[in-house]
Enzyme design. Sequence first.
Site, PDB file in Angstrom:
ATOM      1  CG  ASP A 105      -0.181   0.041   2.569  1.00 46.19           C
ATOM      2  OD1 ASP A 105      -0.443  -0.797   3.447  1.00 46.19           O
ATOM      3  OD2 ASP A 105       0.678   0.931   2.723  1.00 46.19           O
ATOM      4  CG  HIS A 120       7.089  -7.819  -0.522  1.00 43.14           C
ATOM      5  ND1 HIS A 120       6.482  -8.354   0.584  1.00 43.14           N
ATOM      6  CD2 HIS A 120       8.342  -8.343  -0.513  1.00 43.14           C
ATOM      7  CE1 HIS A 120       7.312  -9.174   1.198  1.00 43.14           C
ATOM      8  NE2 HIS A 120       8.453  -9.181   0.567  1.00 43.14           N
ATOM      9  CG  ASN A 220       3.376  -8.227  16.202  1.00 45.94           C
ATOM     10  OD1 ASN A 220       2.194  -8.421  16.493  1.00 45.94           O
ATOM     11  ND2 ASN A 220       3.967  -8.808  15.165  1.00 45.94           N
ATOM     12  CD  GLU A 222      -1.431 -11.976  18.905  1.00 46.51           C
ATOM     13  OE1 GLU A 222      -2.519 -11.433  19.131  1.00 46.51           O
ATOM     14  OE2 GLU A 222      -1.004 -12.984  19.508  1.00 46.51           O
TER      15      GLU A 222
END
Length: 248
Positions: A105, A120, A220, A222
Amino acid sequence: MDGSTLARLKDRIKNSKRVCAFTGAGISAESGIPTFRDAGGLWENYNVEDLVTPEAFERDPAVVWRWHIWLQGLAFNAQPNAAHKTLANMDSLFPEFLVITQNIDDLHERAGTRRMVKLHGDIMEILCLEDGHVCRVTSPMDSSNIGPDALPTCPKCGGAARPNVVWFGEMLPVEPLAEGSEFARRCDLLFIIGTSGAVSGGYGFAESAKRGGACIVEINPEESALTYLADISIRKPAAAAMPELFTP
Ligand code: APR
């Protein structure tokens, strides 16, 4: 993160000269763009093999184009969040600064980050398969008429085209990877923000930064495959955690 760790981190930030941020889909989650591997993430609802591989594009380019245009629409409608904006402010704070993003994005750019490499590719760009030039779309593409005999073409020459993103099984662009690796190796502070580290183990940026003596901070909610490298782990969403690092 307790008060003394936060104070220590703020002090480290203040004394850092060369700061790097390695970002993944999690930094855009609070802008409404789904991540890939979280519960309910994109790869829970779609097959990678059908959408983001060269073989998938060869087999059914219309399906691949429609999915990428859907994702492109999400990105167009999303707004940079406080984490993107904090990184953009950091870009002007530090003598040397680089965002290395896996995201396709454009929220880092729209937040104002200038010094950045995209590993990417970019969902807003079309790659011409005839002569390799890249065109940037300025409004969301319309997928309603796309079919096997009606595929998007290069806006410049009308030739066959594809989304300008890196698919599974493809090589990363050489320059962004080299620039990111060189910078990470010599930085004194590296943030890992919103990535599972599932792809190529995070490309080795955090490992080489750590070997070079950098402080590694993971943001993060997690644990991730890169948590073992973190000197400090902030288990919070990025849009909440990032601004807190710069509040007095
Ligand atoms: N703030 C910070 N981190 C978050 C947030 C948030 N608000 N929400 C989720 N996360 C974390 C998740 O815990 C997870 O660790 O973001 C991470 C997202 O992981 P992935 O979905 O695997 O995304 P990413 O690491 O960017 O994937 C890398 O894989 O499919 C390919 O090309 C795609 O660039 C992508 C690459």
